[in-house]
Motif scaffolding. Structure first.
Motif, PDB file in Angstrom:
ATOM      1  N   THR A  81      -5.065   8.014 -15.205  1.00  0.00           N
ATOM      2  CA  THR A  81      -6.525   8.091 -15.293  1.00  0.00           C
ATOM      3  C   THR A  81      -7.194   7.895 -13.935  1.00  0.00           C
ATOM      4  O   THR A  81      -8.401   7.654 -13.878  1.00  0.00           O
ATOM      5  CB  THR A  81      -7.067   7.043 -16.289  1.00  0.00           C
ATOM      6  OG1 THR A  81      -6.610   5.737 -15.891  1.00  0.00           O
ATOM      7  CG2 THR A  81      -6.595   7.336 -17.703  1.00  0.00           C
ATOM      8  N   GLN A  82      -6.414   7.991 -12.861  1.00  0.00           N
ATOM      9  CA  GLN A  82      -6.945   7.847 -11.505  1.00  0.00           C
ATOM     10  C   GLN A  82      -7.719   6.529 -11.338  1.00  0.00           C
ATOM     11  O   GLN A  82      -8.799   6.472 -10.739  1.00  0.00           O
ATOM     12  CB  GLN A  82      -7.843   9.029 -11.119  1.00  0.00           C
ATOM     13  CG  GLN A  82      -7.122  10.364 -11.028  1.00  0.00           C
ATOM     14  CD  GLN A  82      -6.825  10.981 -12.383  1.00  0.00           C
ATOM     15  OE1 GLN A  82      -7.702  11.085 -13.218  1.00  0.00           O
ATOM     16  NE2 GLN A  82      -5.590  11.373 -12.605  1.00  0.00           N
ATOM     17  N   ALA A  83      -7.147   5.458 -11.887  1.00  0.00           N
ATOM     18  CA  ALA A  83      -7.828   4.162 -11.865  1.00  0.00           C
ATOM     19  C   ALA A  83      -7.498   3.330 -10.634  1.00  0.00           C
ATOM     20  O   ALA A  83      -8.100   2.281 -10.434  1.00  0.00           O
ATOM     21  CB  ALA A  83      -7.456   3.375 -13.126  1.00  0.00           C
ATOM     22  N   ILE A  84      -6.534   3.769  -9.813  1.00  0.00           N
ATOM     23  CA  ILE A  84      -6.079   2.953  -8.686  1.00  0.00           C
ATOM     24  C   ILE A  84      -6.486   3.589  -7.364  1.00  0.00           C
ATOM     25  O   ILE A  84      -6.360   4.797  -7.173  1.00  0.00           O
ATOM     26  CB  ILE A  84      -4.554   2.744  -8.746  1.00  0.00           C
ATOM     27  CG1 ILE A  84      -4.176   1.969 -10.017  1.00  0.00           C
ATOM     28  CG2 ILE A  84      -4.052   1.995  -7.507  1.00  0.00           C
ATOM     29  CD1 ILE A  84      -2.693   1.762 -10.200  1.00  0.00           C
ATOM     30  N   GLY A 117       0.791  -1.232   0.000  1.00  0.00           N
ATOM     31  CA  GLY A 117       0.000   0.000   0.000  1.00  0.00           C
ATOM     32  C   GLY A 117       0.810   1.262   0.000  1.00  0.00           C
ATOM     33  O   GLY A 117       0.422   2.272   0.611  1.00  0.00           O
ATOM     34  N   CYS A 118       1.943   1.281  -0.707  1.00  0.00           N
ATOM     35  CA  CYS A 118       2.864   2.423  -0.647  1.00  0.00           C
ATOM     36  C   CYS A 118       2.366   3.656  -1.404  1.00  0.00           C
ATOM     37  O   CYS A 118       2.967   4.717  -1.315  1.00  0.00           O
ATOM     38  CB  CYS A 118       4.238   2.019  -1.173  1.00  0.00           C
ATOM     39  SG  CYS A 118       4.301   1.795  -2.965  1.00  0.00           S
ATOM     40  N   LEU A 119       1.302   3.503  -2.214  1.00  0.00           N
ATOM     41  CA  LEU A 119       0.659   4.612  -2.942  1.00  0.00           C
ATOM     42  C   LEU A 119       1.383   5.008  -4.234  1.00  0.00           C
ATOM     43  O   LEU A 119       0.887   5.864  -4.972  1.00  0.00           O
ATOM     44  CB  LEU A 119       0.499   5.867  -2.072  1.00  0.00           C
ATOM     45  CG  LEU A 119      -0.205   5.698  -0.725  1.00  0.00           C
ATOM     46  CD1 LEU A 119      -0.234   7.058   0.003  1.00  0.00           C
ATOM     47  CD2 LEU A 119      -1.608   5.160  -0.880  1.00  0.00           C
ATOM     48  N   ALA A 120       2.539   4.418  -4.528  1.00  0.00           N
ATOM     49  CA  ALA A 120       3.302   4.858  -5.707  1.00  0.00           C
ATOM     50  C   ALA A 120       2.519   4.651  -6.993  1.00  0.00           C
ATOM     51  O   ALA A 120       2.490   5.523  -7.868  1.00  0.00           O
ATOM     52  CB  ALA A 120       4.632   4.097  -5.765  1.00  0.00           C
ATOM     53  N   CYS A 121       1.889   3.497  -7.157  1.00  0.00           N
ATOM     54  CA  CYS A 121       1.133   3.223  -8.381  1.00  0.00           C
ATOM     55  C   CYS A 121      -0.063   4.163  -8.498  1.00  0.00           C
ATOM     56  O   CYS A 121      -0.369   4.671  -9.581  1.00  0.00           O
ATOM     57  CB  CYS A 121       0.693   1.760  -8.435  1.00  0.00           C
ATOM     58  SG  CYS A 121      -0.358   1.247  -7.037  1.00  0.00           S
ATOM     59  N   MET A 122      -0.740   4.404  -7.378  1.00  0.00           N
ATOM     60  CA  MET A 122      -1.909   5.287  -7.384  1.00  0.00           C
ATOM     61  C   MET A 122      -1.531   6.697  -7.824  1.00  0.00           C
ATOM     62  O   MET A 122      -2.240   7.331  -8.608  1.00  0.00           O
ATOM     63  CB  MET A 122      -2.526   5.322  -5.990  1.00  0.00           C
ATOM     64  CG  MET A 122      -3.778   6.170  -5.876  1.00  0.00           C
ATOM     65  SD  MET A 122      -4.135   6.621  -4.177  1.00  0.00           S
ATOM     66  CE  MET A 122      -2.897   7.886  -3.891  1.00  0.00           C
ATOM     67  N   ARG A 123      -0.395   7.174  -7.334  1.00  0.00           N
ATOM     68  CA  ARG A 123       0.016   8.546  -7.647  1.00  0.00           C
ATOM     69  C   ARG A 123       0.455   8.709  -9.092  1.00  0.00           C
ATOM     70  O   ARG A 123       0.386   9.803  -9.646  1.00  0.00           O
ATOM     71  CB  ARG A 123       1.139   8.959  -6.694  1.00  0.00           C
ATOM     72  CG  ARG A 123       0.632   9.250  -5.294  1.00  0.00           C
ATOM     73  CD  ARG A 123       1.736   9.536  -4.330  1.00  0.00           C
ATOM     74  NE  ARG A 123       1.219  10.081  -3.072  1.00  0.00           N
ATOM     75  CZ  ARG A 123       1.765   9.879  -1.888  1.00  0.00           C
ATOM     76  NH1 ARG A 123       2.845   9.132  -1.785  1.00  0.00           N
ATOM     77  NH2 ARG A 123       1.234  10.408  -0.812  1.00  0.00           N
ATOM     78  N   LEU A 124       0.911   7.633  -9.726  1.00  0.00           N
ATOM     79  CA  LEU A 124       1.405   7.745 -11.090  1.00  0.00           C
ATOM     80  C   LEU A 124       0.342   7.436 -12.133  1.00  0.00           C
ATOM     81  O   LEU A 124       0.506   7.780 -13.304  1.00  0.00           O
ATOM     82  CB  LEU A 124       2.602   6.800 -11.275  1.00  0.00           C
ATOM     83  CG  LEU A 124       3.559   7.126 -12.426  1.00  0.00           C
ATOM     84  CD1 LEU A 124       4.167   8.512 -12.255  1.00  0.00           C
ATOM     85  CD2 LEU A 124       4.675   6.078 -12.516  1.00  0.00           C
ATOM     86  N   CYS A 125      -0.748   6.811 -11.743  1.00  0.00           N
ATOM     87  CA  CYS A 125      -1.773   6.409 -12.716  1.00  0.00           C
ATOM     88  C   CYS A 125      -2.385   7.643 -13.383  1.00  0.00           C
ATOM     89  O   CYS A 125      -2.914   8.528 -12.696  1.00  0.00           O
ATOM     90  CB  CYS A 125      -2.866   5.594 -12.031  1.00  0.00           C
ATOM     91  SG  CYS A 125      -4.194   5.112 -13.164  1.00  0.00           S
TER      92      CYS A 125
END
Length: 432
Positions: free
Chosen positions: A27-30, A17-25
């Motif tokens: 289209t705000q898909a994560i 749950g480090c948030l790295a993928c969410m911050r880079l997506c």
């Protein structure tokens, strides 16, 4: 509701749950829920940004191996032009062809014909287009999906054409069925791909049709077989014959960020690579700033397909190798041009149905949707607006919409909830 297919998977046991993928997506898909990444299928465009962002190995691309096509009677490789820039300079196109055969393919397709056909079709399409400009190329599946999800008003500006790999798949089925007496479904047309997004474009074409291709294998799956064939030929002191599949620089130009400079020389033409750059340009298009541009050649990967997530070599080294090989070749060749002349008048480039905006969850009646929009506005007014992401949503706006949809609660906000802030402090630095 459409069940969208995607070319990667999340490994919960590795995700912290480090948030790295969410911050880079883009289209705000994560979202990050209960300490694990979760993907909104309707928003994901298979760009692979999350794969690059994740340092824990929790996001991996799903790829195929040649063994998965064992039930087919005849297997034909369609090698991406990118493949020719992935090897040491002494590995010639003839070695690549022999290596693919050694890997288990029964034939290697002369893909330069379809690339040439598509180049001519694009030039004619742009010449005849009378609608809004700029037009956008259709060869990168991520760009198509980005427009469908984030820029639905631009869908009509996508080239409504089959990509060249689909033309090749159709021709392979027809030709080998005729020559071998096999039903088309027993012949596998397999694209050797530099990225997992093309795999999804085959499993689930963006226009909703059916692909002529049977699947893909990534470049890493055939890389060693090709290297081994080149090594064997070198040790046997065999002089490589020049491959009949790479006869001109025009074919290899499709592996570069500028595939059409000659074909579109009469038009105002802008190549753009890298998803952040493409998004910036599309924002300008929607603001009406680029009406004087006729055509955008866009690729999600920076520097084009040679930087796809299933390539092996460094992108700069690969591009240098391609440029060296292109310098040795003529711009075109008589055999390719003759075949293009023969097929072009009868070739169909049409999609089964035109590209359309992606279908999103409707969430009930119009009254329900209006109620949720108003509720999201009220929630957003209470949120701090820091867009810190510690709630597990990319922004305060996304959190507000998730709360209105019943998918999150206001106490997820670390600023509004002392309990949530205490939880984050206990979890440690991986959440920063």
């Amino acid at each position: 509701m459409i069940d969208y297919a995607h070319g990667f998977r999340v490994h919960d046991d590795l995700c912290d749950g480090c948030l790295a993928c969410m911050r880079l997506c883009p289209t705000q898909a994560i979202r990050v829920r209960d300490g694990k990444a979760r993907v909104r299928s309707d928003l994901c465009i298979d760009c692979g940004s999350c794969l690059k962002a994740c340092t824990r190995g929790a996001m991996t691309a799903t790829t195929s191996t040649l063994d998965e096509f064992a039930d087919f009677a005849f297997k034909v490789a369609i090698p991406s032009p990118v493949l020719h820039g992935q090897f040491p300079r002494e590995v010639r196109p003839a070695h690549i062809v022999q290596g693919l055969l050694a890997a288990g393919f029964d034939a290697v397709w002369d893909y330069g014909i379809e690339l040439g056909l598509t180049t001519r079709a694009i030039a004619d399409y742009v010449d005849d287009w009378e609608g809004p400009r700029p037009l956008v190329n259709m060869n990168c599946p991520v760009i198509i999906r980005l427009i469908q999800v984030s820029y639905p008003r631009m869908v009509g500006q996508l080239l409504q054409m089959q990509p060249p790999r689909e033309l090749a798949g159709r021709e392979i089925k027809a030709r080998y069925s005729r020559e071998l007496g096999l039903p088309p479904e027993r012949i596998a047309a397999i694209y050797v791909t530099p990225c997992q997004a093309r795999t999804i474009s085959i499993v689930q074409p963006a226009e909703g049709g059916t692909s002529w291709l049977d699947g893909t294998v990534g470049i890493p799956q055939v890389y060693n077989a090709i290297l081994e064939e080149a090594r064997r030929a070198s040790e046997a002191r065999e002089q490589p014959t020049e491959s009949s599949l790479v006869r001109s620089s025009g074919m290899l130009r499709w592996a570069t960020p500028r595939a059409f400079p000659y074909a579109l020389r009469r038009h105002r033409y802008l190549p753009v690579t890298g998803l952040s750059n493409v998004i910036q340009v599309f924002d300008d298009v929607e603001r009406g700033k680029l009406k004087d541009i006729d055509f955008l050649e866009c690729y999600a990967c920076w520097a084009g397909c040679g930087n796809g997530n299933l390539t092996v070599d460094n992108v700069y080294v690969g591009q240098a190798k391609l440029q060296t090989l292109m310098a040795e070749l003529p711009p075109t060749d008589p055999l390719t041009e003759a075949e293009i002349e023969r097929r072009y008048p009868h070739e169909s480039f049409a999609l089964e149905s035109p590209f359309a905006p992606r279908v999103r969850p409707d969430g009930g009646t119009l009254r329900d949707r209006v109620r949720r929009v108003k509720e999201a506005e009220n929630v957003l007014a209470m949120l701090p607006g820091y867009d810190c992401g510690l709630c597990g949503c990319p922004s305060c706006l996304d959190l507000a919409h998730d709360i209105a949809a019943g998918e999150a609660v206001a106490t997820a906000c670390a600023v509004l909830s002392p309990k949530r802030l205490a939880e984050l402090r206990r979890e440690g630095p991986q959440t920063t």
